[in-house]
Design a protein around this motif. Structure first.
Motif, PDB file in Angstrom:
ATOM      1  N   UNK A  87       0.836  -1.202   0.000  1.00 26.59           N
ATOM      2  CA  UNK A  87       0.000   0.000   0.000  1.00 26.59           C
ATOM      3  C   UNK A  87       0.873   1.255   0.000  1.00 26.59           C
ATOM      4  N   UNK A  88       1.975   1.214   0.733  1.00 23.46           N
ATOM      5  CA  UNK A  88       2.891   2.353   0.757  1.00 23.46           C
ATOM      6  C   UNK A  88       3.525   2.584  -0.608  1.00 23.46           C
ATOM      7  N   UNK A  89       3.803   1.501  -1.309  1.00 25.10           N
ATOM      8  CA  UNK A  89       4.388   1.625  -2.647  1.00 25.10           C
ATOM      9  C   UNK A  89       3.493   2.425  -3.588  1.00 25.10           C
ATOM     10  N   UNK A  90       2.194   2.256  -3.461  1.00 23.44           N
ATOM     11  CA  UNK A  90       1.271   2.952  -4.351  1.00 23.44           C
ATOM     12  C   UNK A  90       1.338   4.462  -4.176  1.00 23.44           C
ATOM     13  N   UNK A 101       8.628   8.584  -5.441  1.00 26.78           N
ATOM     14  CA  UNK A 101       9.960   8.238  -5.953  1.00 26.78           C
ATOM     15  C   UNK A 101       9.910   6.891  -6.662  1.00 26.78           C
ATOM     16  N   UNK A 102       9.231   5.920  -6.049  1.00 30.29           N
ATOM     17  CA  UNK A 102       9.145   4.602  -6.675  1.00 30.29           C
ATOM     18  C   UNK A 102       8.321   4.658  -7.958  1.00 30.29           C
ATOM     19  N   UNK A 141      15.775   4.455 -10.948  1.00 32.11           N
ATOM     20  CA  UNK A 141      15.153   3.217 -11.409  1.00 32.11           C
ATOM     21  C   UNK A 141      14.768   2.398 -10.183  1.00 32.11           C
ATOM     22  N   UNK A 142      13.935   1.392 -10.384  1.00 30.15           N
ATOM     23  CA  UNK A 142      13.429   0.641  -9.243  1.00 30.15           C
ATOM     24  C   UNK A 142      14.539  -0.008  -8.431  1.00 30.15           C
ATOM     25  N   UNK A 143      15.598  -0.462  -9.083  1.00 26.48           N
ATOM     26  CA  UNK A 143      16.678  -1.136  -8.365  1.00 26.48           C
ATOM     27  C   UNK A 143      17.406  -0.187  -7.426  1.00 26.48           C
ATOM     28  N   UNK A 144      17.598   1.070  -7.831  1.00 23.34           N
ATOM     29  CA  UNK A 144      18.288   2.016  -6.947  1.00 23.34           C
ATOM     30  C   UNK A 144      17.410   2.393  -5.754  1.00 23.34           C
ATOM     31  N   UNK A 145      16.111   2.543  -5.971  1.00 23.95           N
ATOM     32  CA  UNK A 145      15.199   2.824  -4.851  1.00 23.95           C
ATOM     33  C   UNK A 145      15.196   1.650  -3.876  1.00 23.95           C
ATOM     34  N   UNK A 176      11.941  -5.459   0.111  1.00 24.13           N
ATOM     35  CA  UNK A 176      11.544  -6.778  -0.394  1.00 24.13           C
ATOM     36  C   UNK A 176      10.239  -6.687  -1.181  1.00 24.13           C
ATOM     37  N   UNK A 177       9.321  -5.838  -0.733  1.00 30.36           N
ATOM     38  CA  UNK A 177       8.081  -5.633  -1.487  1.00 30.36           C
ATOM     39  C   UNK A 177       8.384  -5.062  -2.869  1.00 30.36           C
ATOM     40  N   UNK A 178       9.343  -4.145  -2.950  1.00 33.82           N
ATOM     41  CA  UNK A 178       9.767  -3.620  -4.251  1.00 33.82           C
ATOM     42  C   UNK A 178      10.349  -4.729  -5.122  1.00 33.82           C
ATOM     43  N   UNK A 179      11.130  -5.600  -4.500  1.00 29.02           N
ATOM     44  CA  UNK A 179      11.710  -6.706  -5.246  1.00 29.02           C
ATOM     45  C   UNK A 179      10.652  -7.634  -5.805  1.00 29.02           C
ATOM     46  N   UNK A 180       9.611  -7.899  -5.023  1.00 28.22           N
ATOM     47  CA  UNK A 180       8.519  -8.747  -5.501  1.00 28.22           C
ATOM     48  C   UNK A 180       7.807  -8.079  -6.678  1.00 28.22           C
ATOM     49  N   UNK A 181       7.584  -6.771  -6.576  1.00 27.44           N
ATOM     50  CA  UNK A 181       6.940  -6.040  -7.680  1.00 27.44           C
ATOM     51  C   UNK A 181       7.797  -6.108  -8.935  1.00 27.44           C
ATOM     52  N   UNK A 182       9.107  -5.938  -8.785  1.00 30.07           N
ATOM     53  CA  UNK A 182      10.006  -6.032  -9.936  1.00 30.07           C
ATOM     54  C   UNK A 182       9.958  -7.413 -10.567  1.00 30.07           C
TER      55      UNK A 182
END
Length: 314
Positions: A60-63, A67-68, A267-271, A286-292
């Protein structure tokens, strides 16, 4: 009975042969993915062995993370331009060095000096990304000492007092990184497409030339359809590369783990790495990694299905 025993013996041999590689793959490849997925539902900091389950809060925070979302948009731009530009250039150069010359007594051949061109085009591929970052850092230097600014000063397009800030200019930085990726990748895919072209019978090219086909017609009507499987595979690999970009962004741009100026090259990897190593938000990272991972898999499937065609045999 002997036949049954022989079949069981063969099955046992195959099972025993595959057990160790499968166990290693599950341990060192699949299990880290499972752990990452589990940690994405926690507030793990990366340092403490204890953490709490937070459900979908990280997602939910990712949404709402601007920056992301900006980094995701940059990855999508790279996902479009990196495969398209790299594949088009590699196909063009591969066609020229293999069948771009005019037919003569020796049949269809590449342009003059084609072997030398193959070596020159492939040369960037032998350089590591770290060396590329140093090399293009010198090219994009923000003063007259930079190769690009020095050239523009010599030809009178800019003044020495107002050099272009290539890696600090929001409108330029992402395209500068795109150029590096394309420059690095064209040579590899040129060799890949050249190998595929060399398996195509020369009679096909000669028949096209005898029918009056020009180079453009030969390329689009003969070469591209016969190389479509290679193009499809290349698009997937280049798409995966465009979804990463961590090494170049983190080493060539400003900011903690790169992404500058003001997140315009993020890019997503740097964030992800910034949140994991700098902010201590490992569960969020880890949530970012799952989204990627999910996005990469979805885009790979879409690319394979969108570019699927009937196989042409020769």
């Amino acid at each position: 009975m002997s036949h049954v025993a022989q079949s069981k013996g063969r099955a046992g041999f195959i099972t025993g042969f595959l057990f160790a590689p499968l166990a290693l793959y599950l341990t060192f490849v699949i299990w880290p993915y499972v752990q990452t997925f589990g940690y994405s539902f926690t507030n793990w900091t990366g340092q403490s062995p204890t953490f709490d389950f937070v459900g979908l809060d990280n997602y939910a925070t990712l949404l709402n993370d601007e920056v992301f979302r900006g980094a995701l948009w940059h990855n999508l731009l790279l996902l479009v331009f990196v495969p398209v530009i790299t594949i088009l250039l590699a196909l063009f150069f591969a066609f020229m060095v293999n069948a771009g010359g005019r037919s003569g007594a020796g049949g269809v051949r590449g342009v003059g000096g084609s072997r030398f061109y193959k070596v020159v085009y492939f040369f960037p591929q032998v350089l590591s990304l770290a060396i590329l970052a140093v090399l293009f850092g010198a090219i994009y230097r923000s003063d007259e000492g930079g190769l690009l600014n020095g050239f523009l000063v010599k030809v009178g397009l800019i003044s020495p007092q107002h050099p272009v800030e290539w890696l600090n200019e929001p409108n330029f930085v992402l395209w500068c990184l795109l150029f590096v990726v394309v420059w690095h990748g064209v040579g590899f895919y040129l060799v890949l497409f050249s190998a595929a072209m060399q398996s195509v019978p020369r009679d096909i090219y000669e028949a096209a030339l005898l029918d009056g086909a020009g180079r453009a017609q030969t390329f689009f009507k003969v070469t591209l359809p016969l190389l479509w499987d290679s193009v499809q595979t290349s698009a997937v690999y280049l798409g995966i590369a465009a979804m990463d970009m961590f090494v170049l962004v983190s080493t060539m741009t400003s900011g903690q783990f790169g992404g500058g100026p003001d997140h315009h090259s993020e890019v997503m990897a740097t964030v992800l790495m910034r949140n994991f190593l700098y902010f201590g938000k490992s569960g969020y990272a880890c949530a970012m990694g799952v989204v990627m991972l999910v996005l990469t898999m979805i885009l790979s499937v879409i690319t394979l299905r969108a570019t699927r065609r009937e196989r042409i045999e020769f």
